[in-house]
Structure formats: structure tokens, C-alpha cells
Write a protein that holds these residues in place. Structure first.
Motif, PDB file in Angstrom:
ATOM      1  N   GLN A  73     -59.278  27.372   7.573  1.00  0.00           N
ATOM      2  CA  GLN A  73     -58.447  28.533   7.873  1.00  0.00           C
ATOM      3  C   GLN A  73     -58.099  29.298   6.596  1.00  0.00           C
ATOM      4  O   GLN A  73     -57.159  30.096   6.585  1.00  0.00           O
ATOM      5  N   ARG A  75     -56.738  28.223   3.957  1.00  0.00           N
ATOM      6  CA  ARG A  75     -55.490  27.777   3.341  1.00  0.00           C
ATOM      7  C   ARG A  75     -55.818  26.872   2.167  1.00  0.00           C
ATOM      8  O   ARG A  75     -56.649  25.963   2.288  1.00  0.00           O
ATOM      9  N   SER A 143     -55.148  32.484   2.887  1.00  0.00           N
ATOM     10  CA  SER A 143     -53.904  32.439   3.642  1.00  0.00           C
ATOM     11  C   SER A 143     -52.734  32.277   2.679  1.00  0.00           C
ATOM     12  O   SER A 143     -52.867  31.702   1.597  1.00  0.00           O
ATOM     13  N   LYS A 275     -48.735  38.792   7.406  1.00  0.00           N
ATOM     14  CA  LYS A 275     -49.377  37.484   7.339  1.00  0.00           C
ATOM     15  C   LYS A 275     -50.767  37.636   7.927  1.00  0.00           C
ATOM     16  O   LYS A 275     -50.912  38.097   9.062  1.00  0.00           O
ATOM     17  N   VAL A 277     -54.584  35.732   8.607  1.00  0.00           N
ATOM     18  CA  VAL A 277     -55.352  34.487   8.657  1.00  0.00           C
ATOM     19  C   VAL A 277     -56.773  34.843   9.087  1.00  0.00           C
ATOM     20  O   VAL A 277     -56.959  35.603  10.041  1.00  0.00           O
ATOM     21  N   ALA A 290     -50.899  29.663  10.254  1.00  0.00           N
ATOM     22  CA  ALA A 290     -50.069  30.374   9.266  1.00  0.00           C
ATOM     23  C   ALA A 290     -48.837  29.584   8.860  1.00  0.00           C
ATOM     24  O   ALA A 290     -48.287  29.813   7.788  1.00  0.00           O
ATOM     25  N   HIS A 310     -59.728  39.308  10.214  1.00  0.00           N
ATOM     26  CA  HIS A 310     -58.490  38.542  10.166  1.00  0.00           C
ATOM     27  C   HIS A 310     -57.643  38.790  11.410  1.00  0.00           C
ATOM     28  O   HIS A 310     -57.833  39.775  12.113  1.00  0.00           O
TER      29      HIS A 310
END
Length: 426
Positions: A73, A75, A143, A275, A277, A290, A310
Motif C-alpha cells: 500500500q 506505506r 502513504s 490523505k 493511498v 491509511a 490513488h
């Protein structure tokens, strides 16, 4: 939990536990090197790749992340390892997570390039990362959520209590226990995720999301100012500040404005105003990826925006930052779609007629909605309805009525027909 060997004669023979120290296994040279080759051993259920090893590219700190990783993702994942007891490692990992939380995509690519060179892998860093994320083209961004994975032979009760509490605050910290055992000349490592327990992970996510919803429901409601947004010949009225920004972000994405340029429009006064992702996610998927407070963002399925590869959520709280954001984002749009806004002041009158809903705001702005709830350019619809209602489309001077004048006459005519027939209300 003890480890046993099932022997040929159907006996359970205990496999003696030991320590990495007594086996002569070093933290960095042996354990870290083994995990970087098979990082999935300590990241069950989450596709993860190693970006860098002993990462420390920050100013003013003589600290290094054992393994810096990225999940599917986008992150970042801070992996901290301890050969024996993991006391206080959560505090160290939190500092690292804070330090890399602002890392950009190009910086992550550069870190991966250096890592590949250090292990003599002659491959393109960005291509590897894009292949892992399954996005070969288009803009990418990391992210804003950073995950933490702590791996050690033992965890103290003090540390596990801290991690459980931090996870209840919305962080994503995992504790993975690695216990070595000796079996003849071989070394076996029993690896188990102990926080959160894999079978309870989804339950804990559901509990956290429910708590977020309950907190949002209990939060005191305040009356927000309403705005009218004009984009080209389209007017959208009755917008709160976050809905105003949401509408502008949607327009920018529709005109293929790069996501980073949209981000740059938002004043620092609005903390983390967007935000984003990677991927086209549902609300449930987005919340899980998120790891944000749903009370602070527009995160229902109908609220999330999709564009530039996204899924994007807009913050609920803006203050004075809304003015700068509108001006900056409007400048990104084509000349024919330049945006402006004004205070709307709320709905004064609303009627329904011939499949359309017409709203007149206190500012005199007219808004027209189709039966499916979508916004329609007002003037063409008013010109269509006026003859049916016997409304003259010319003003007293013989010129054509503008949208506000014509809308006022059309709404008045509908109301005069009677609320029962027109389905209108004041």
C-alpha cells in the motif's frame, strides 16, 4: 511455547531452546542478513519489500534503521531487530518512524538504489519498486502512514503494554518473536507474531474503527459556513469548507493535474489536508491502509476521490487555509474552468418541478439538480422550464434575464402553483 520433533517412532522429542548469543549469531551479520532475504518471515499477511538496510539519511541524528521496507500500500515500514530482549525498542522505532514520515517517493527510490548497489544487484531501483506496487506508469507517492515491525527473541511486559496502548491510539506496530532452537547441527527459528495476534488482527481493526465512529458521533457539531463554487459555467452551492475543497480537488483530478501539484496548493495551516493511498480503494480498504482518524477526514465511499492512481480523502478542518487553497488550485485548472467561490448563506427556497430540484440561496445564487442528484448548469434548465410556467424570459428593460433573475421568477411561479402540485417547500 515449546518446540517438538515428531520422530519416526511417533514420539514427540523436545527441541532444546537456546539463544542467538550462545549460538554465536550476531544481530546484524546473521539475523538481519537472513531477514532481508526473506522479510515475509516477520511480516505475515502483508506483502513487503526491503528498500534499504542500515538507513540513516537524515540530518542531525546518528541513528540507523535496521531495515527500511515498503508494503504493497506504499506505506513505509520501520523494522527494528534485537538479538535478545527487545526492551525500549518501541521508543527507538517511534523516533525513526517520525523521521521518515516526510520521505518523498524520489528519496525512497534513491535509498533503494544505494541499497541495491551495496548488495551488488544491478537493477533499476524505481522499476523494482513500481513492479512491487503493480503500477508501472504514472505518478506515485508514499502513504503518509508509517508502520513499525519489532522483532526480538523476548519482549518485556512493559514494552508489550506500551505497544498495545499505542496501537489503540491508531498506530500500526507489530511485535514478532524469534526464538532459536538447536536440532543437531541445525538451528531452527520459531517465528510468531505476538502483537497483534494474527487471528485477532481484523477484530482489533473493527473495534478501532467503531471507536472512531462513536467518537465522531459524540463530538459537538458546529455550524459551518456555506460556500458557492463556480467552475466554468457550473455553480455548486451549499458547500462547507471541506466540501468546497473536495469539489476543487475532483475538478483538478478530472483535468489530470498531478497529485503532487494538488498537494502543494494546501497551506501548512491545514495539517495533512489530503490523505492519498495508491490504488482504487473502498472506504473500508482506505481506512485500513491509511490508518487515519475517520473523524478528521471525509472517508465515506461517496466522499473518496479517485485519480492519478490513488484514492484520496479530504480533511474536514480548514479554517482560514481554505482561501489560499481555492486560489492556488484554481490556477491549476484550464482557463475555461477557472474556479471562484463566495459565501452562500444557506438555502432560502427549494422546489421540485418536472424532474428537477431548484434551490435559491440567500445570496440569490440558483442551483439546479437533476433527479439523480447531480448538478446541472442552471440557465439552460431555467430556459426550458420558464415557458411551461408562463415566466417571461425578458426583464423590464427588454433584455434577457440573467440566471439569478430568471431562477427567482421560475421558483416563485412553481410555488404559486401550490406545494401539493409542485412538491415544493419554503
Amino acid at each position: 511455547m515449546a518446540l517438538f520433533e515428531l520422530t519416526d517412532d511417533n514420539n514427540l522429542a523436545p527441541v532444546p531452546s537456546t539463544t542467538f548469543r550462545s549460538l554465536g549469531k550476531l544481530e546484524r551479520h546473521h539475523i538481519q542478513r537472513a531477514l532481508r532475504m526473506q522479510i515475509e518471515a516477520i511480516t505475515p499477511g502483508v506483502r513487503t519489500m526491503v528498500i534499504a538496510e542500515e538507513f540513516g539519511d537524515w540530518v542531525g541524528a546518528n541513528r540507523r534503521i535496521d531495515l527500511l521496507c515498503m508494503d504493497d500500500q506504499a506505506r513505509l515500514v520501520v523494522v527494528e531487530l534485537k538479538r535478545e530482549d527487545g526492551a525500549h525498542m518501541e521508543l527507538q522505532a517511534l523516533r525513526y518512524a517520525a523521521m521518515i514520515s516526510t520521505m518523498r517517493w524520489d528519496q525512497a527510490v534513491e535509498a533503494h538504489r544505494k541499497y541495491l548497489a551495496s548488495i551488488s544487484v544491478n537493477e533499476d531501483a524505481e522499476s523494482r519498486m513500481r513492479e512491487f506496487l503493480q503500477q508501472e506508469s504514472g505518478p506515485l507517492a508514499l502513504s503518509e502512514t508509517v508502520r513499525i515491525c519489532l522483532a526480538a527473541a523476548e519482549f518485556s511486559q512493559e514494552m508489550t503494554t506500551s505497544v498495545l496502548w499505542l496501537n489503540r491510539q491508531g498506530l500500526d506496530i507489530r511485535c514478532v518473536q524469534m526464538r532459536p532452537h538447536s536440532l543437531g547441527e541445525r538451528t531452527l527459528v520459531d517465528i510468531q507474531q505476538v502483537i497483534p495476534l494474527p487471528e485477532a488482527a481484523q477484530y482489533q481493526v473493527a473495534v478501532r474503527e467503531k471507536a472512531i465512529e462513536q467518537a465522531a458521533a459524540r463530538a459537538p457539531r458546529k455550524v459551518e459556513a456555506e460556500y458557492e463554487l463556480t467552475v466554468g459555467d457550473k455553480i455548486v452551492a451549499g458547500l462547507t469548507a471541506p466540501r468546497l475543497i473536495q469539489a476543487l480537488v475532483a475538478e483538478a483530478l478530472r483535468y489530470d493535474v498531478p497529485l503532487q501539484e494538488i498537494r502543494n496548493c494546501h497551506d501548512a495551516e491545514a495539517e495533512s489536508p489530503l490523505k492519498a493511498v495508491p490504488g482504487h480503494l473502498s472506504a473500508a480498504q482506505f481506512l485500513k491502509a491509511a490508518q487515519l482518524d475517520a473523524a478528521d477526514y471525509l472517508v465515506a465511499d461517496d466522499d473518496l476521490l479517485h485519480g492519478a492512481g490513488h484514492t484520496i480523502a479530504v480533511a474536514r478542518h480548514w479554517g482560514r487555509a481554505v482561501m489560499k487553497a481555492v486560489a492556488s488550485m484554481s490556477a491549476l485548472l484550464p482557463e475555461s474552468a477557472r474556479a471562484s467561490y463566495a459565501m452562500g448563506g444557506g438555502v432560502a427556497r427549494e422546489v421540485t418541478f418536472d424532474g428537477y430540484t431548484l434551490r435559491q440561496y440567500h445570496s440569490a445564487t440558483i442551483e439546479v439538480l437533476r433527479s439523480d442528484g447531480s448538478i446541472s448548469p442552471a440557465h439552460p434548465v431555467l430556459r426550458l422550464l420558464a415557458p411551461k410556467l408562463g415566466v417571461d424570459m425578458l426583464n423590464g428593460a427588454g433584455g434577457p434575464r440573467n440566471t439569478r433573475q430568471l431562477g427567482d421568477k421560475v421558483i416563485s411561479a412553481i410555488l404559486e402553483r401550490g406545494a401539493d402540485e409542485a412538491g415544493g417547500r419554503v
